[in-house]
Design an enzyme around this catalytic site. Structure first.
Site, PDB file in Angstrom:
ATOM      1  N   LYS A   1       0.839  -1.208   0.000  1.00 60.04           N
ATOM      2  CA  LYS A   1       0.000   0.000   0.000  1.00 60.04           C
ATOM      3  C   LYS A   1       0.870   1.253   0.000  1.00 60.04           C
ATOM      4  CE  LYS A   1      -3.467  -0.106   2.870  1.00 60.04           C
ATOM      5  NZ  LYS A   1      -4.916   0.083   2.851  1.00 60.04           N
TER       6      LYS A   1
ATOM      7  N   ARG B   1      -3.193   2.877   8.822  1.00 66.11           N
ATOM      8  CA  ARG B   1      -3.507   1.561   8.245  1.00 66.11           C
ATOM      9  C   ARG B   1      -2.265   0.709   8.149  1.00 66.11           C
ATOM     10  NH1 ARG B   1      -6.356   5.051   4.554  1.00 66.11           N
ATOM     11  NH2 ARG B   1      -8.585   4.619   4.562  1.00 66.11           N
TER      12      ARG B   1
ATOM     13  N   GLY C   1      -8.151  -7.694   4.589  1.00 63.14           N
ATOM     14  CA  GLY C   1      -8.943  -7.753   5.812  1.00 63.14           C
ATOM     15  C   GLY C   1      -8.264  -8.455   6.974  1.00 63.14           C
TER      16      GLY C   1
ATOM     17  N   MET D   1      -5.561  -7.438   8.703  1.00 60.57           N
ATOM     18  CA  MET D   1      -4.984  -6.601   9.748  1.00 60.57           C
ATOM     19  C   MET D   1      -5.825  -5.350   9.972  1.00 60.57           C
ATOM     20  SD  MET D   1      -0.979  -7.228   9.405  1.00 60.57           S
ATOM     21  CE  MET D   1      -0.929  -6.668   7.737  1.00 60.57           C
TER      22      MET D   1
ATOM     23  N   ARG E   1      -3.597  -1.262  -6.140  1.00 64.62           N
ATOM     24  CA  ARG E   1      -2.770  -2.471  -6.101  1.00 64.62           C
ATOM     25  C   ARG E   1      -3.168  -3.324  -7.292  1.00 64.62           C
ATOM     26  NH1 ARG E   1      -5.694  -4.771  -0.678  1.00 64.62           N
ATOM     27  NH2 ARG E   1      -7.737  -4.907  -1.599  1.00 64.62           N
TER      28      ARG E   1
ATOM     29  N   HIS F   1     -15.690  -9.323   1.847  1.00 66.20           N
ATOM     30  CA  HIS F   1     -14.672 -10.262   2.339  1.00 66.20           C
ATOM     31  C   HIS F   1     -14.851 -11.642   1.727  1.00 66.20           C
ATOM     32  CE1 HIS F   1     -13.111 -13.225   5.245  1.00 66.20           C
ATOM     33  NE2 HIS F   1     -12.096 -12.383   5.305  1.00 66.20           N
TER      34      HIS F   1
ATOM     35  N   SER G   1      15.641 -40.607 -11.939  1.00 64.82           N
ATOM     36  CA  SER G   1      14.419 -39.869 -11.646  1.00 64.82           C
ATOM     37  C   SER G   1      14.357 -39.683 -10.133  1.00 64.82           C
ATOM     38  CB  SER G   1      13.199 -40.638 -12.144  1.00 64.82           C
ATOM     39  OG  SER G   1      12.038 -39.916 -11.804  1.00 64.82           O
TER      40      SER G   1
ATOM     41  N   CYS H   1       9.883 -37.267 -10.088  1.00 63.16           N
ATOM     42  CA  CYS H   1       8.542 -37.842 -10.143  1.00 63.16           C
ATOM     43  C   CYS H   1       7.873 -37.868  -8.772  1.00 63.16           C
ATOM     44  CB  CYS H   1       8.571 -39.227 -10.771  1.00 63.16           C
ATOM     45  SG  CYS H   1       9.548 -40.406  -9.832  1.00 63.16           S
TER      46      CYS H   1
ATOM     47  N   TYR I   1      13.195 -32.946 -17.103  1.00 66.04           N
ATOM     48  CA  TYR I   1      11.734 -32.936 -17.076  1.00 66.04           C
ATOM     49  C   TYR I   1      11.211 -33.047 -15.650  1.00 66.04           C
ATOM     50  CZ  TYR I   1      11.854 -37.996 -16.349  1.00 66.04           C
ATOM     51  OH  TYR I   1      12.073 -39.237 -15.815  1.00 66.04           O
TER      52      TYR I   1
HETATM   53  C1  PEP Z   1       8.952 -40.962  -4.505  1.00 67.81           C
HETATM   54  O1  PEP Z   1       9.393 -41.598  -3.565  1.00 67.81           O
HETATM   55  O2  PEP Z   1       9.108 -39.744  -4.631  1.00 67.81           O
HETATM   56  C2  PEP Z   1       8.166 -41.631  -5.552  1.00 67.81           C
HETATM   57  C3  PEP Z   1       7.797 -40.996  -6.630  1.00 67.81           C
HETATM   58  O3  PEP Z   1       7.797 -42.898  -5.320  1.00 67.81           O
HETATM   59  P1  PEP Z   1       6.578 -43.324  -4.357  1.00 67.81           P
HETATM   60  O4  PEP Z   1       5.845 -42.083  -4.001  1.00 67.81           O
HETATM   61  O5  PEP Z   1       5.771 -44.268  -5.136  1.00 67.81           O
HETATM   62  O6  PEP Z   1       7.310 -43.941  -3.223  1.00 67.81           O
END
Ligand code: PEP
Ligand code: MG
Length: 889
Positions: free
Chosen positions: A26, A96, A105, A107, A351, A467, A776, A843, A863
């Site tokens: 602000k 304020r 809202g 504070m 804002r 709100h 991975s 993963c 990835y």
């Molecule tokens: C992990 O451990 O991050 C994973 C992808 O395998 P899981 O969650 O199946 O143990």
């Protein structure tokens, strides 16, 4: 020396918009507007560091702060020609809070500061309006009593209602100057009885308010909000002290809030609400229903009360100019607060406006087309997590709609659930697994917990900026506001309207996109993603460096992920494929087999099932890589647990229950997460990896024949800590590959890689990479094993850790950059030292978390892989990570 106080006003400012870290959002934007020469009441900002100092030093103000404020006030006095505490033309202040990011809202605010028994008379003389002066004074006492003295609003409300009843007044507006004076006398009596002296000295009032606002940074509401939004508690809040301007000085005065574009749809149209003769918080408080700013909006909402455009055309025109100037300057949709004092426009706040995900996409795409921003800017400014809102279900338009009321479409998406009238009730019901629509007259910051627990929010009062509306939009919760035809009858716990009487617990549905409230459960449709979504995703795809794969094992998940643009499967958890229908019993026979022959017999039955699954997956994902992980969990996870289940399963597989129980006991582990799982299973029982590898390769041959496209499976070995483990399992896989290639006469290209989910694997990555053709990161297990915290049990103590400030964030949700992150970087660097160009992915659940994705970009991963519905989120986050990483370099 620290600069504790920044001034603004009179066309100048010490601060700038990019100083929100110190001045709060602000304060920084007030400074920017002042410097742009816009009409801003002059003021000063106490920096947020002063708040941190206050908490670190036993609630003391830093040296030099008071002198700097006094100096700033003198500047205010000369700019306004008024005097703080003066007996004529008194300067009154608005005080304020304002933190680095907006916490709507959460504070506190004190208005009309500087009034006392003398200055109130001066104000009356100055404005020639004694009623206004006494009304302002009583409002000040209420706010001061609430914020600084910590008294509940109801303490004052009770006296006010009692006084009004005694005088036969229905509305506050009917009260005369003398009657307000009488009320103030009663307020003071009450304060004295409660042991509070009301400070008459304006300076004492000011420091009381500043201290209370600092303290409000640590109040329950603010702490909850920060936890929800990952805002560090050491930021503190700045305090803005600004000359008061009055929207309640008669019918040529007004106060309002507006968005430069529609925050719900994103349409390019000024969108806002105002109230004539009202002060500050009246609009957002939802106590009176506000009027539209533009004629167009008034006509669209069918309101018979005039628009600002109509009643104050001059001020409206000036406001429109200010809006255009500000939008061009900030190059974004803005949320504005303004006051008109006797015809003169004042800007109180600007804002960046909060908006629905749908509006965010439209505004970004439109602004690219208007030449205001670049495609990269557009991609960069969409909150990836907000895309979740677009993935919300909507009510099937073909369904019969039993509409019982219509309100404002405050936040999109639809939901069905039981009517619950209190936040505590909502939390309790959610704990029992019930779906709740929180139904309130209006919500306040105290309702955050209840809102969080609900599927949707319905209020009978308040507008698009109330709100409930603002907070629900932020949370991505469906919300319908201001359903005037319905009334909450708390005494009887009923929702009533013309011909309608619903009890707490009855089911209703709300449609946050149309504003409809409906009886009963409604059939829902999955959303269609709009053209704006595709444009943004197209830009994100062009920008991002990392690929985005999905974690999927069922055909329907794989199809959904592909539709969202997944570029392969990063994790197929094969164990999930064994739980279906008749397979689980074959699986159990395999586990319970007491000889290798018997085990092979069961595996022979599982082979065609697995092969068929893989063929389907390869076909759906054709042309993209598919990573299949070998069986991972400990075997006893597949066995029955309760006595009844054991009896049932024993009968099904033709085994004596006692014998089954003995085998289950033999497989029992004290710490299964660190037990006989992952590659350890395949080393103990190589026939399992052999069956799985065969199913994969045979499926690859079959799918390649079907689709005419070669399949290149990536086989992933879980829970590897030692190179020798991987050597052993890979040798089994290679052997099967040779057999299938020989049998089929078709060459199969495949990779064998490993998950990095144990610290030892990360540390020995250079050695493991001699064998592994890809890594991975299984960051679920890697987090568990690095912290030594069970991923299944940590939720019982992690909230306490976060509340007590031991850690900032749940490391199972947001990657722990310092520890787990360092292991990720070590493994990447060491692995690629041995095998340059080693393919790296993630993963664990973190693969779908925008903050963690940014870290993956910095660490050079190829990835990320996440659940299907998070694919668009991950793509956008990956594009943002590319943009931001590029800027850093
Ligand atoms: C992990 O451990 O991050 C994973 C992808 O395998 P899981 O969650 O199946 O143990
Ligand atoms: Mg794992």
């Amino acid at each position: 020396m620290t600069k504790w106080v920044y001034s603004f006003g009179g066309g100048k400012a010490d601060g700038r918009a990019d100083m929100a870290d110190r001045l709060g959002g602000k304060g920084a934007n007030l400074a920017e507007m002042s410097a742009l020469g816009l009409p801003v009441p002059p003021g000063l900002t106490i920096v947020a560091d002063a708040c941190s100092y206050y908490f670190q030093n036993g609630h003391a103000f830093p040296d030099g702060l008071k002198a700097a404020v006094v100096e700033g006030l003198q500047r205010l006095e000369s700019l306004t020609g008024r005097k703080f505490g003066g007996n004529s033309r008194p300067l009154l202040l608005a005080v304020r809070s304002g933190s680095r990011v907006s916490m709507p809202g959460m504070m506190d605010t004190v208005l009309n500061l500087g009034l006392n028994d003398e200055t109130v008379l001066a104000l009356a003389a100055d404005t020639d309006d004694a009623r206004f002066a006494w009304d302002s004074y009583r409002r000040f006492i209420e706010m001061y009593g609430g914020v600084v003295m910590g008294l509940g609003h109801d303490v004052f409300e009770e006296i006010l209602e009692d006084e009004k009843a005694r005088l036969g007044r229905e509305q506050d507006t009917e009260m005369t100057a003398e009657e307000w004076q009488g009320l103030i006398a009663r307020y003071k009596e009450m304060l004295a009885e409660e042991g509070f002296g009301f400070p008459g000295d304006p300076m004492a009032q000011l420091w009381g308010a500043v201290g209370a606002i600092f303290a409000s940074w640590m109040n329950h509401r603010a702490v909850t909000y920060r936890l929800m939004h990952n805002i560090p508690s050491d930021w503190g809040t700045a305090v803005n002290i600004q000359a008061m301007v009055f929207g309640n000085l008669g019918n040529s005065s007004a106060t309002g809030v507006a968005f430069t574009r529609n925050p719900s749809t994103g349409l390019k149209e000024l969108y806002g609400e105002f109230l004539v003769n009202a002060q500050g918080e009246d609009v957002v408080a939802g106590i009176r229903t506000p009027q539209s700013i533009t004629e167009k909006a008034r006509i669209e909402t069918g309101s018979d009360r005039p628009s600002l455009e109509k009643v104050m055309p001059e001020a409206f025109k000036e406001f429109l100019n200010v809006c255009n100037k500000l939008e061009a300057h900030f190059r974004d949709m803005l949320d504005l607060e303004f006051t008109i004092e006797r015809g003169k426009l004042w800007m109180l706040q600007v804002r960046i406006g909060k908006r629905t995900a749908k509006a965010a996409l439209k505004i970004a795409v439109d602004m690219v087309e208007e030449g205001l921003i670049t495609a990269a800017d557009a991609v960069d400014r969409i909150d990836p997590a907000s895309l979740d809102q677009l993935l919300h279900p909507t009510i099937d338009p073909a369904a019969r709609r039993d509409i019982i009321g219509t309100g404002l479409p405050a936040s999109p998406g639809a939901a069905s659930g039981e009517i619950i009238f209190t936040s505590e009730g909502a939390v309790a019901a959610e704990k029992e697994g019930r779906k709740v629509i929180l139904v309130r007259t209006e919500t306040s910051p105290e309702d955050i917990h209840g809102m969080q627990a609900a599927e949707g929010i319905l209020t009978t009062r308040g507008g698009m900026t109330s709100h409930a509306a603002v907070v629900a939009r932020g949370m991505g919760l469906p919300c319908v506001c201001g359903v005037g035809a319905l009334r909450v009858d708390m005494r009887n716990r009923e929702l009533v309207g013309p011909g309608i009487k619903l009890k707490e617990g009855d089911i209703i549905s709300i449609d946050g996109s149309s504003g409809h409230v409906l009886k009963g459960v409604q059939p829902m449709l999955q959303p269609e993603l709009s053209g704006d979504f595709e444009r943004i995703m197209g830009w994100a795809d062009r920008i991002r460096r990392m690929r985005v794969r999905t974690n999927a094992e069922t055909p329907s998940d794989a199809r959904a992920a592909r539709a969202f643009g997944a570029e392969g499967i990063g994790l197929c958890r094969t164990e999930h494929m064994f739980f279906e229908g008749g397979r689980i019993n074959v699986m159990r026979e395999m586990i319970l087999a007491e000889t290798v022959e018997k085990r092979r017999e069961a595996l022979d039955q599982l082979l065609p099932m697995q092969r068929a699954d893989f063929v389907e997956l390869f076909e759906i994902m054709h042309g993209t890589p598919v990573t299949i992980r070998l069986l991972d969990p400990p075997l006893h996870e597949f066995l029955p647990k309760s006595d009844d289940e054991i009896d049932e399963v024993a009968a099904q597989i033709g085994m004596q229950p006692f014998h089954l129980r003995e085998r289950i006991d033999a497989l029992h582990e004290f710490n299964p997460m660190l037990g006989h799982r992952g590659c350890r299973l395949h080393i103990s029982h190589p026939e399992i990896v052999e069956m799985q590898a065969r199913a994969i390769f045979e499926a690859a041959v079959e799918a390649a024949r079907e689709t005419g496209e070669a399949v290149e499976p990536e086989i992933m070995v879980p829970v590897v800590g030692l190179k020798a483990e991987l050597d052993y399992v890979k040798a089994r896989i290679d052997e099967v590959a040779r057999s299938v290639i020989a049998e089929s006469g078709m060459d199969i290209a495949y990779l064998v890689g490993t998950m990095i989910e144990l610290p030892r694997a990360a540390l020995r990555a250079h050695v493991i990479a001699e064998v592994a053709e890809f890594f991975s990161y299984g960051t679920n297990d890697l987090t568990q094993t690095t912290f030594g915290m069970s991923r299944d049990d940590a939720s019982s103590f992690l909230p306490t850790y976060i509340r007590k400030g031991i850690i900032d964030r749940d490391p199972f949700v947001n990657l722990d950059f310092d520890g787990v992150g360092e292991l990720i970087k070590i493994a990447a660097e060491r692995g690629r030292r041995t095998r340059p160009g080693l393919k790296l992915g993630i993963c664990g659940e973190h693969g779908g978390d925008p903050v963690s994705i940014a870290f993956c970009e910095e660490s050079g991963l190829d990835y990320v892989s996440c659940s299907p519905f998070r694919v668009p989120i991950a793509k956008l986050a990956a594009a943002q990570a590319t943009i931001r990483n590029g800027k850093k370099r």
